[in-house]
Write a protein that holds these residues in place. Sequence first.
Motif: not given
Lengths: 217, 217
Positions: B46, B48, B50, B79-81, B84, B110
């Motif tokens: 959780d 993150p 950047k 880098w975005e869920p 990922n 992450a």
Amino acid sequence: MFLGNFLTDTETVAVAACFFGKQRLEYLLELFGIYARPRIGYFYQDVPVKKETLRELVDLARNSASASNRQALKFILSWEPEKNAKIFPLIGFAAQLRDWGGPFDGERPAAYIIILLDTEIAKQTGADTGIAAQTILLGAVEKGLGGCMHGSAKKPEMMQALNIPAKYEIQLVISLGKPKEQVVVEKVGPDGKTAYWRDEKQVHHVPKRSLEEIIIG
Amino acid sequence: MFLGNFLTDTETVAVAACFFGKQRLEYLLELFGIYARPRIGYFYQDVPVKKETLRELVDLARNSASASNRQALKFILSWEPEKNAKIFPLIGFAAQLRDWGGPFDGERPAAYIIILLDTEIAKQTGADTGIAAQTILLGAVEKGLGGCMHGSAKKPEMMQALNIPAKYEIQLVISLGKPKEQVVVEKVGPDGKTAYWRDEKQVHHVPKRSLEEIIIG
């Protein structure tokens, strides 16, 4: 993240203050920048590199990552003029500088680290060779040295000249010494050419692609 | 050679004093040591990472050495869920820890940096992949992150999932995040085994060969 992260809390405060707010990464960037410079390498050949220095550089590589942690890389060190003289004629220097016959006597590397694969441990090195080589050169810059990775080498002749047992495969030769050359890292021009070149003042130019060109998604 | 070599003279004095006479290489050694730690990687998912951080890491690699300076490596950042989640199931984690099913949801990386070869520029990467990967991870540690190089990946599936054009070849996937795992680098024992292992407290042990074993001449 400040350099101080690797120090005690008391040291952190002091160092953070000294750095005037600069982040350690900026120093790493400078370090990498400097590392990029002595790429080709002609050197102050008469400034020796100690055996202990070479051992410290290999120790940095030793502690770095290895595919499946197999650690199949082995190393040969050379810091004495006699052994250096065996290695020098067997490696390629700056293939893109066709008009340059150097480095000439007096400007040759003062030391070498030869990276070998121990084929009894693994049949290929994966990324390990690059990891080790980058680590060694980074450490070398730290010690006031510079160097060059030589993928081009007369490997059978080198195996023979240095009596390297057949179970080893030469991966890369790193030349080291006190750098004499001036190198400039710059942007790739509109012609897209990435070949390095020397200007009339013997400054070595290394064109690098832009971040926009290399990040594709 | 002091850290101060990269600073102005005034800064040098201040920093040298702060460092209590320690040489910068000692800090690099610590840095490499820390880098070696979060090798396998479970993370604070959780926290993150950047996009800009990933770009800075690639920029470090961009300035590093490349065989004949061809710079055939390209990079994909994640880098975005959502992105990922596409990458995670396609890479291998810690193959030597057969009883471990992780990293589990909440402890996954992450961010990722995928290293590609642009086959229109070169047909092989030589040591470039390892150079870039080591540089990125070193920079990541500098930024308080940790990571792992994944040579094992379902590459055709990843090409498809991320719509990667066929002219690129996946070389290595680097996972990144705020490290949660405790890792210890130690000596290879008398049994000679180099496989990493976890103890009952989930501490990750990485046995490294001795300098004497890896320097062969």
